[in-house]
Scaffold this motif. Structure first.
Motif, PDB file in Angstrom:
ATOM      1  N   ASP A  99      65.945  -5.850  76.619  1.00 31.14           N
ATOM      2  CA  ASP A  99      65.599  -4.372  77.181  1.00 31.14           C
ATOM      3  C   ASP A  99      64.552  -4.550  78.209  1.00 31.14           C
ATOM      4  O   ASP A  99      64.646  -3.865  79.510  1.00 31.14           O
ATOM      5  CB  ASP A  99      65.526  -3.315  76.145  1.00 31.14           C
ATOM      6  CG  ASP A  99      64.508  -3.808  75.140  1.00 31.14           C
ATOM      7  OD1 ASP A  99      63.839  -4.711  75.181  1.00 31.14           O
ATOM      8  OD2 ASP A  99      64.197  -2.968  74.251  1.00 31.14           O
ATOM      9  N   VAL A 100      63.648  -5.233  77.951  1.00 28.54           N
ATOM     10  CA  VAL A 100      62.320  -5.421  78.849  1.00 28.54           C
ATOM     11  C   VAL A 100      62.738  -6.121  80.022  1.00 28.54           C
ATOM     12  O   VAL A 100      62.471  -5.899  81.209  1.00 28.54           O
ATOM     13  CB  VAL A 100      61.140  -6.107  78.011  1.00 28.54           C
ATOM     14  CG1 VAL A 100      60.148  -6.215  79.115  1.00 28.54           C
ATOM     15  CG2 VAL A 100      60.814  -5.131  76.894  1.00 28.54           C
ATOM     16  N   ILE A 101      63.429  -7.249  79.695  1.00 28.32           N
ATOM     17  CA  ILE A 101      64.015  -8.086  80.887  1.00 28.32           C
ATOM     18  C   ILE A 101      64.750  -7.183  81.857  1.00 28.32           C
ATOM     19  O   ILE A 101      64.754  -7.361  83.027  1.00 28.32           O
ATOM     20  CB  ILE A 101      64.836  -9.393  80.431  1.00 28.32           C
ATOM     21  CG1 ILE A 101      63.911 -10.308  79.418  1.00 28.32           C
ATOM     22  CG2 ILE A 101      65.584 -10.035  81.397  1.00 28.32           C
ATOM     23  CD1 ILE A 101      64.545 -11.229  78.689  1.00 28.32           C
TER      24      ILE A 101
ATOM     25  N   LEU B 150      63.616 -10.896  92.519  1.00 31.07           N
ATOM     26  CA  LEU B 150      64.006 -11.423  91.356  1.00 31.07           C
ATOM     27  C   LEU B 150      62.504 -11.777  90.095  1.00 31.07           C
ATOM     28  O   LEU B 150      62.825 -12.193  89.310  1.00 31.07           O
ATOM     29  CB  LEU B 150      64.499 -12.890  91.293  1.00 31.07           C
ATOM     30  CG  LEU B 150      66.148 -12.778  91.717  1.00 31.07           C
ATOM     31  CD1 LEU B 150      66.828 -14.311  92.108  1.00 31.07           C
ATOM     32  CD2 LEU B 150      67.267 -12.219  90.662  1.00 31.07           C
ATOM     33  N   ILE B 151      61.492 -11.649  90.881  1.00 25.74           N
ATOM     34  CA  ILE B 151      60.250 -12.267  90.214  1.00 25.74           C
ATOM     35  C   ILE B 151      60.060 -11.332  89.200  1.00 25.74           C
ATOM     36  O   ILE B 151      59.753 -12.139  88.013  1.00 25.74           O
ATOM     37  CB  ILE B 151      59.092 -12.170  91.227  1.00 25.74           C
ATOM     38  CG1 ILE B 151      59.243 -13.456  92.312  1.00 25.74           C
ATOM     39  CG2 ILE B 151      57.605 -12.478  90.530  1.00 25.74           C
ATOM     40  CD1 ILE B 151      58.371 -13.359  93.295  1.00 25.74           C
ATOM     41  N   PRO B 152      59.935  -9.916  89.053  1.00 22.75           N
ATOM     42  CA  PRO B 152      59.766  -9.513  87.770  1.00 22.75           C
ATOM     43  C   PRO B 152      60.602  -9.873  86.749  1.00 22.75           C
ATOM     44  O   PRO B 152      60.087 -10.224  85.588  1.00 22.75           O
ATOM     45  CB  PRO B 152      59.862  -8.015  88.186  1.00 22.75           C
ATOM     46  CG  PRO B 152      59.739  -7.976  89.591  1.00 22.75           C
ATOM     47  CD  PRO B 152      60.342  -9.222  90.049  1.00 22.75           C
ATOM     48  N   GLY B 153      61.948  -9.693  86.935  1.00 27.00           N
ATOM     49  CA  GLY B 153      62.816 -10.270  85.836  1.00 27.00           C
ATOM     50  C   GLY B 153      62.724 -11.666  85.392  1.00 27.00           C
ATOM     51  O   GLY B 153      62.663 -12.016  84.312  1.00 27.00           O
ATOM     52  N   ALA B 154      62.381 -12.536  86.360  1.00 24.02           N
ATOM     53  CA  ALA B 154      62.295 -13.946  85.876  1.00 24.02           C
ATOM     54  C   ALA B 154      60.817 -14.369  85.045  1.00 24.02           C
ATOM     55  O   ALA B 154      61.017 -14.832  84.076  1.00 24.02           O
ATOM     56  CB  ALA B 154      62.086 -15.055  87.105  1.00 24.02           C
ATOM     57  N   LEU B 155      59.999 -13.381  85.431  1.00 26.27           N
ATOM     58  CA  LEU B 155      58.674 -13.545  84.451  1.00 26.27           C
ATOM     59  C   LEU B 155      58.888 -13.199  83.170  1.00 26.27           C
ATOM     60  O   LEU B 155      58.475 -13.740  82.149  1.00 26.27           O
ATOM     61  CB  LEU B 155      57.499 -12.707  85.161  1.00 26.27           C
ATOM     62  CG  LEU B 155      57.036 -13.329  86.472  1.00 26.27           C
ATOM     63  CD1 LEU B 155      55.956 -12.432  87.177  1.00 26.27           C
ATOM     64  CD2 LEU B 155      56.276 -14.704  86.101  1.00 26.27           C
ATOM     65  N   ALA B 156      59.668 -11.937  83.138  1.00 28.91           N
ATOM     66  CA  ALA B 156      59.969 -11.410  81.884  1.00 28.91           C
ATOM     67  C   ALA B 156      60.667 -12.141  80.874  1.00 28.91           C
ATOM     68  O   ALA B 156      60.456 -12.261  79.829  1.00 28.91           O
ATOM     69  CB  ALA B 156      60.588  -9.951  82.062  1.00 28.91           C
ATOM     70  N   TYR B 157      61.754 -13.065  81.488  1.00 28.06           N
ATOM     71  CA  TYR B 157      62.747 -13.731  80.904  1.00 28.06           C
ATOM     72  C   TYR B 157      61.992 -14.779  80.358  1.00 28.06           C
ATOM     73  O   TYR B 157      62.230 -15.400  79.204  1.00 28.06           O
ATOM     74  CB  TYR B 157      63.809 -14.292  82.004  1.00 28.06           C
ATOM     75  CG  TYR B 157      65.017 -15.101  81.433  1.00 28.06           C
ATOM     76  CD1 TYR B 157      65.326 -14.869  80.096  1.00 28.06           C
ATOM     77  CD2 TYR B 157      65.687 -15.834  82.431  1.00 28.06           C
ATOM     78  CE1 TYR B 157      66.402 -15.634  79.434  1.00 28.06           C
ATOM     79  CE2 TYR B 157      67.052 -16.330  81.710  1.00 28.06           C
ATOM     80  CZ  TYR B 157      67.015 -16.219  80.520  1.00 28.06           C
ATOM     81  OH  TYR B 157      68.132 -17.121  79.982  1.00 28.06           O
ATOM     82  N   SER B 158      60.961 -15.507  81.042  1.00 28.46           N
ATOM     83  CA  SER B 158      60.186 -16.720  80.632  1.00 28.46           C
ATOM     84  C   SER B 158      59.262 -16.406  79.697  1.00 28.46           C
ATOM     85  O   SER B 158      58.992 -17.178  78.770  1.00 28.46           O
ATOM     86  CB  SER B 158      59.622 -17.371  82.105  1.00 28.46           C
ATOM     87  OG  SER B 158      58.539 -16.637  82.478  1.00 28.46           O
ATOM     88  N   TRP B 159      58.735 -15.112  79.853  1.00 26.07           N
ATOM     89  CA  TRP B 159      57.890 -14.671  78.711  1.00 26.07           C
ATOM     90  C   TRP B 159      58.615 -14.753  77.281  1.00 26.07           C
ATOM     91  O   TRP B 159      57.894 -15.050  76.438  1.00 26.07           O
ATOM     92  CB  TRP B 159      57.335 -13.259  79.208  1.00 26.07           C
ATOM     93  CG  TRP B 159      56.436 -12.690  77.931  1.00 26.07           C
ATOM     94  CD1 TRP B 159      56.771 -11.673  77.157  1.00 26.07           C
ATOM     95  CD2 TRP B 159      55.195 -13.170  77.699  1.00 26.07           C
ATOM     96  NE1 TRP B 159      55.821 -11.475  76.137  1.00 26.07           N
ATOM     97  CE2 TRP B 159      54.567 -12.068  76.574  1.00 26.07           C
ATOM     98  CE3 TRP B 159      54.459 -13.895  78.120  1.00 26.07           C
ATOM     99  CZ2 TRP B 159      53.400 -12.470  75.939  1.00 26.07           C
ATOM    100  CZ3 TRP B 159      53.018 -14.127  77.394  1.00 26.07           C
ATOM    101  CH2 TRP B 159      52.494 -13.219  76.310  1.00 26.07           C
ATOM    102  N   TYR B 160      59.587 -14.184  77.106  1.00 30.54           N
ATOM    103  CA  TYR B 160      60.436 -14.145  76.075  1.00 30.54           C
ATOM    104  C   TYR B 160      61.075 -15.242  75.637  1.00 30.54           C
ATOM    105  O   TYR B 160      61.309 -15.371  74.260  1.00 30.54           O
ATOM    106  CB  TYR B 160      61.338 -12.879  75.975  1.00 30.54           C
ATOM    107  CG  TYR B 160      60.800 -11.455  75.713  1.00 30.54           C
ATOM    108  CD1 TYR B 160      60.226 -10.940  74.511  1.00 30.54           C
ATOM    109  CD2 TYR B 160      60.412 -10.583  76.840  1.00 30.54           C
ATOM    110  CE1 TYR B 160      59.728  -9.689  74.346  1.00 30.54           C
ATOM    111  CE2 TYR B 160      59.704  -9.449  76.735  1.00 30.54           C
ATOM    112  CZ  TYR B 160      59.323  -9.065  75.348  1.00 30.54           C
ATOM    113  OH  TYR B 160      58.858  -7.804  75.170  1.00 30.54           O
TER     114      TYR B 160
END
Length: 322
Positions: A189-191, A8-18
């Motif tokens: 889309d990035v998330i 889940l880490i890649p998606g969680a990082l992208a989610y928190s970034w946006y």
């Protein structure tokens, strides 16, 4: 379970970034609440606590729930949702291995139905907000509502398209009025791409089986392709549904729950396809823009029937006919 948490880490990082620091706060509070509730109930049941908490299932429930929540939902939303998910979605049935429903999705649906105002306030996906403390301060203030974030709130791509289609706009007109990303709404889309990368990692590590993710994306994609081919002005296309909501998170991390999903090879395909098709139907004709949670819970009900009629052939024996 711990490998899925890492995935889940890649998606969680992208989610928190946006969407800001509130995402990380949701993840922390939901995970701690899930672990605390699990430990308390195990103590009351006089069951081993340490081994159950270390198996990663409660933490995963909290993480999955936290990833479905708006970044500015008040702090008690992830606390209540995670506690309900563990108590009524897992321990009520006897603990890990006995729950018929996905606990995280059960908690999410209860929150969505009980607290719609807090569950439908989304910040606009602006990457610069990740270094802004405003969303985190708003998160702990608890004063959440459209007026609290005037100029900062924005509907999700699925919600915005659905609303504008109901106002007789075409898909092209609706998409032109929103902040577009590569293939869907900005940031979403990035998330979804990040969750897809994490999901492919789980497949490569053989942590999950391929049938359910393929089935979910196929069922969702088939509905999108058929209806958009019939009337492209009324029904968004494939990429909008795959990358504009929670499809990748649902396909690789939620629907693949080893306890509440189907366990036979053919059954996993049927289960996943049902989740994807129901998601499309609810998105397009129901009252909720993103329907992963409802679809998963509805298909959880069908799992005993699916597994009964899709037993694998035993080596040296004919196919069972019961």
């Amino acid at each position: 379970m711990l490998k899925v948490c890492l995935g889940l880490i890649p998606g969680a990082l992208a989610y928190s970034w946006y969407f800001g620091w509130g995402v990380l706060a949701n993840l922390a509070l939901a995970s701690l609440s899930a672990l605390g509730t699990e430990g308390l109930i195990l103590l009351l049941r006089r069951r081993p606590v340490r081994s159950s908490l270390l198996d990663g299932s409660a933490m995963l429930t909290g993480l999955l729930l936290g990833l479905t929540l708006p970044a500015v939902a008040p702090w008690w939303i992830p606390v209540f949702g995670a506690a309900f998910a563990i108590a009524f979605g897992k321990q009520l049935y006897g603990g890990l291995g006995y729950n018929p429903f996905n606990p995280a999705m059960l908690g999410y649906v209860v929150l969505l139905i009980s607290f719609p105002a807090q569950m439908t306030v989304w910040l606009a996906p602006v990457a610069e907000r990740a270094v802004d403390s405003a969303s985190l301060l708003a998160y702990f203030s608890g004063a959440v509502g459209p007026a609290s974030f005037d100029g900062l709130t924005s509907a999700t791509p699925l919600d915005q398209i659905k609303t504008q289609l109901s106002q007789q706009l075409t898909v092209t007109e609706a998409e032109a009025s929103m902040a577009s990303g590569l293939v869907a709404g900005r940031g979403w889309d990035v998330i979804n791409l990040a969750f897809l990368i994490g999901g492919i990692g789980l497949l490569a590590a053989r942590t999950i089986r391929w049938q359910i993710p393929l089935g979910v994306l196929a069922g969702l994609g088939l509905g999108a392709l058929v209806f958009s081919a019939v009337d492209a002005d009324r029904y968004p296309g494939l990429l909008h549904h795959w990358f504009g909501g929670g499809a990748m998170l649902g396909a690789f991390f939620i629907a693949t729950d080893p306890v509440s999903a189907s366990t036979t090879p053919r059954g996993r395909l049927i289960f996943g396809f049902g989740v994807g098709l129901l998601t499309y139907l609810i998105r397009s004709f129901g009252g909720y823009p993103d329907a992963i949670a409802f679809s998963v819970l509805l298909m959880n009900i069908c799992v005993p029937l699916i597994d009964h009629y899709t037993p694998p052939r035993v080596y040296g024996h004919g196919r069972a006919r019961e």
